[in-house]
Design a protein around this motif. Sequence first.
Motif, short mmCIF file in Angstrom:
data_model
loop_
_atom_site.label_atom_id
_atom_site.label_comp_id
_atom_site.label_asym_id
_atom_site.label_seq_id
_atom_site.Cartn_x
_atom_site.Cartn_y
_atom_site.Cartn_z
N PRO A 172 18.14 12.89 -1.53
CA PRO A 172 16.77 12.45 -1.84
C PRO A 172 16.37 11.29 -0.93
O PRO A 172 17.09 10.29 -0.82
CB PRO A 172 16.86 12.04 -3.30
CG PRO A 172 17.99 12.85 -3.85
CD PRO A 172 18.99 12.94 -2.73
N ASN A 173 15.21 11.46 -0.31
CA ASN A 173 14.75 10.48 0.68
C ASN A 173 14.07 9.28 0.02
O ASN A 173 13.15 9.45 -0.78
CB ASN A 173 13.70 11.14 1.58
CG ASN A 173 14.28 12.05 2.62
OD1 ASN A 173 13.66 12.29 3.65
ND2 ASN A 173 15.47 12.58 2.40
N GLY A 174 14.54 8.09 0.36
CA GLY A 174 13.82 6.92 -0.13
C GLY A 174 14.73 5.72 -0.31
O GLY A 174 15.93 5.88 -0.55
N VAL A 175 14.12 4.54 -0.20
CA VAL A 175 14.88 3.28 -0.33
C VAL A 175 14.05 2.27 -1.12
O VAL A 175 12.89 2.54 -1.46
CB VAL A 175 15.20 2.69 1.07
CG1 VAL A 175 16.12 3.61 1.86
CG2 VAL A 175 13.93 2.37 1.85
N PHE A 227 -1.37 13.28 4.41
CA PHE A 227 -0.99 14.61 4.88
C PHE A 227 0.36 14.50 5.56
O PHE A 227 0.60 13.60 6.37
CB PHE A 227 -2.05 15.13 5.86
CG PHE A 227 -3.45 15.03 5.27
CD1 PHE A 227 -4.29 13.98 5.66
CD2 PHE A 227 -3.91 15.93 4.33
CE1 PHE A 227 -5.57 13.85 5.11
CE2 PHE A 227 -5.17 15.82 3.77
CZ PHE A 227 -6.01 14.77 4.16
N PHE A 228 1.26 15.43 5.20
CA PHE A 228 2.61 15.40 5.74
C PHE A 228 2.69 16.33 6.95
O PHE A 228 2.29 17.49 6.86
CB PHE A 228 3.62 15.88 4.68
CG PHE A 228 3.84 14.91 3.55
CD1 PHE A 228 3.03 14.92 2.42
CD2 PHE A 228 4.85 13.97 3.62
CE1 PHE A 228 3.22 14.03 1.38
CE2 PHE A 228 5.07 13.06 2.57
CZ PHE A 228 4.24 13.09 1.46
N MET A 229 3.22 15.80 8.05
CA MET A 229 3.46 16.64 9.23
C MET A 229 4.93 17.05 9.27
O MET A 229 5.39 17.69 10.22
CB MET A 229 3.08 15.86 10.50
CG MET A 229 1.60 15.46 10.52
SD MET A 229 1.23 14.24 11.80
CE MET A 229 1.15 15.29 13.24
N VAL A 287 1.41 6.00 8.06
CA VAL A 287 2.33 5.30 7.16
C VAL A 287 3.71 5.20 7.82
O VAL A 287 4.01 5.90 8.78
CB VAL A 287 2.44 6.03 5.80
CG1 VAL A 287 1.09 6.13 5.12
CG2 VAL A 287 3.07 7.41 5.94
N HIS A 288 4.53 4.32 7.30
CA HIS A 288 5.92 4.11 7.69
C HIS A 288 6.25 4.42 9.15
O HIS A 288 7.01 5.33 9.44
CB HIS A 288 6.89 4.83 6.74
CG HIS A 288 6.63 6.27 6.42
ND1 HIS A 288 6.30 7.21 7.38
CD2 HIS A 288 6.66 6.94 5.25
CE1 HIS A 288 6.18 8.38 6.80
NE2 HIS A 288 6.38 8.25 5.51
N VAL A 289 5.66 3.62 10.06
CA VAL A 289 6.05 3.71 11.48
C VAL A 289 7.41 3.04 11.61
O VAL A 289 7.57 1.87 11.31
CB VAL A 289 5.02 3.01 12.38
CG1 VAL A 289 5.51 2.96 13.82
CG2 VAL A 289 3.66 3.72 12.29
N PRO A 307 0.80 -1.23 0.00
CA PRO A 307 0.00 0.00 0.00
C PRO A 307 0.83 1.27 0.00
O PRO A 307 0.30 2.36 0.26
CB PRO A 307 -0.79 -0.11 1.31
CG PRO A 307 0.12 -0.85 2.22
CD PRO A 307 0.96 -1.77 1.38
N HIS A 308 2.16 1.12 -0.31
CA HIS A 308 2.99 2.31 -0.17
C HIS A 308 4.16 2.27 -1.15
O HIS A 308 5.24 1.74 -0.83
CB HIS A 308 3.51 2.40 1.27
CG HIS A 308 4.07 3.74 1.60
ND1 HIS A 308 4.08 4.25 2.88
CD2 HIS A 308 4.62 4.70 0.83
CE1 HIS A 308 4.64 5.45 2.87
NE2 HIS A 308 4.98 5.74 1.62
N THR A 309 3.96 2.83 -2.36
CA THR A 309 5.07 2.93 -3.33
C THR A 309 5.11 4.35 -3.89
O THR A 309 4.12 5.10 -3.82
CB THR A 309 4.86 1.95 -4.51
OG1 THR A 309 3.63 2.25 -5.17
CG2 THR A 309 4.85 0.49 -4.03
#
Length: 512
Positions: free
Chosen positions: A354-357, A168-170, A255-257, A74-76
């Motif tokens: 750049p953030n991501g893996v 929503f981004f905090m 998302v992503h805990v 559920p997260h790409t």
Amino acid sequence: MTTPVKKVPIHLQSSQNRLLIKNGKVVNEDGIFDADVFVEDGVIKELGRNLIIPGGTRTIDARGRYIMPGGIDPHTHFELQMMGARSVDDFYQGTKAALAGGTTSVIDFVIPQQDEGLLEAYERYRMTADEKVCCDYALHVAVTKWDAKTREEMATLVQEHGVNSFKFFMAYRDVFMLRDPELIEAFKVCKSLGAVAMVHAENGDIIYENTKKLLAAGVTGPEGHEMSRPEEVEAEAVNRACIIANQVSCPLYVVHVMSRSAADALSDARARGVCVWGETLAAALGTDGTTYQHKCWRHAAGHVLSPPLRPDPDTPEALMKKLVVDGLQVTGSDNCTFNADQKALGKDDFSKIPNGVNGVEDRMSVVWEKGVHAGLMDPSRFVAVTSTNAARIFNLYPRKGVVAVGSDADIVVWDPSRKRIISAETHHQAVDFNIFEGMEVHGVAEYVIVGGRVCVDECQIKAVHGFGKYLETLPYPAYVYDAVEEHEKQPRGVARSEADAKRQHEEDLALT
Ligand SMILES: C[C@@H](CNC(N)=O)C(=O)O
Ligand SMILES: [Zn+2]
Ligand SMILES: [Zn+2]
Ligand SMILES: [Zn+2]
């Protein structure tokens, strides 16, 4: 092994759409049972033994294997433009890699570019993805600014375009971040539309302050990334999001805990009766933040994502245990991959890496290795956290997320004893780095069937460019909104005692 298709008279020969998967054990979230599975026209038509099947049916022998619902990630973030780079796994190669690992549906995120409206961004993603995807996909939409049009665009996306979840981004101050008054409004709109509110939970203001301080002190390497956002900065935002959602009675998906304390904040909220569901990542289950100290810059930067991996080496197992006791409910990949030259944009300033893996290909094997093979998780819970729970939360169940008559024939024949070594040298992703490099994992997708079509055949990929379809996710998922309705009936305060009892039980479980 596949039984060779015997020659049958042409009038009996069917098209390629009949399949029988024999001698396996079917695993759903609620149990394991011996059954053969007959598929026709992309749908599961029969379950049972000694099925009478028409000629021309291909048979797959699943002896010693599990027959599971195809994974749902559920997260790409395929081909996402962010921080000056575009993630290198696009909708073709990203979904092809997903299939290789046993995932048969993904949910990507529409993230509008600067000055791009939500509908405009949604249309752009559809134009890009529809013709490329090898498996079915749905879309969440990220709301990165709150203005007069936002409310109306969210309603249109729900009512006309099959979107039922908004992120929503905090964090990412001045880029994606919404502040509390906007979050309250946003959650109220989600509730009014029957949508699921999703948050990236980190305190963006503290990160902003810490980043300035670290750079001024000359800390510019990847280690500065985690130092700028330690786990209490994540846990605080998780707690705040849960309270805001609870106060406006809106269902929340975090998302992503990535840390124990954030997971505790979420499971504590659940124990209080807050309608919140938590996702962790293959990355957080398979590796940790000690990698940020790695002497090779590329290696350390290759692990930079937000929230970051945690330096506490016990974090992966703590998060796995949370999944086992239903403190967390879902595993995603957050696949957002950047090659060495792109990561090097942050060579002199960690806040520009750049953030991501990666994770879309290896998610299921990592969860199987660290959960089931490690003896912490049973196969049914594995199916729940890699497929069924995501299907239920985003209203794709029972079309997806279960091996049942009438469900889509998205099926994985999973060989629990087969092993493989994960490596960028052999993975199917576009990226030149793999955060699980060298890891031996048990649990391999031997056959992956998408809509009745064998797209991984004895571990050989036969993905088809554009074969996948867009999945409309309808509002008011019962799994989520029934819980909200139930919670609204509860007189305030009474949940406390149950919450304590539930938490105590969970802690006892986690200690066993
Ligand atoms: C931007 C996107 C992917 N990157 C990440 N998680 O670091 C996200 O925050 O989920
Ligand atoms: Zn995020
Ligand atoms: Zn290196
Ligand atoms: Zn993400």
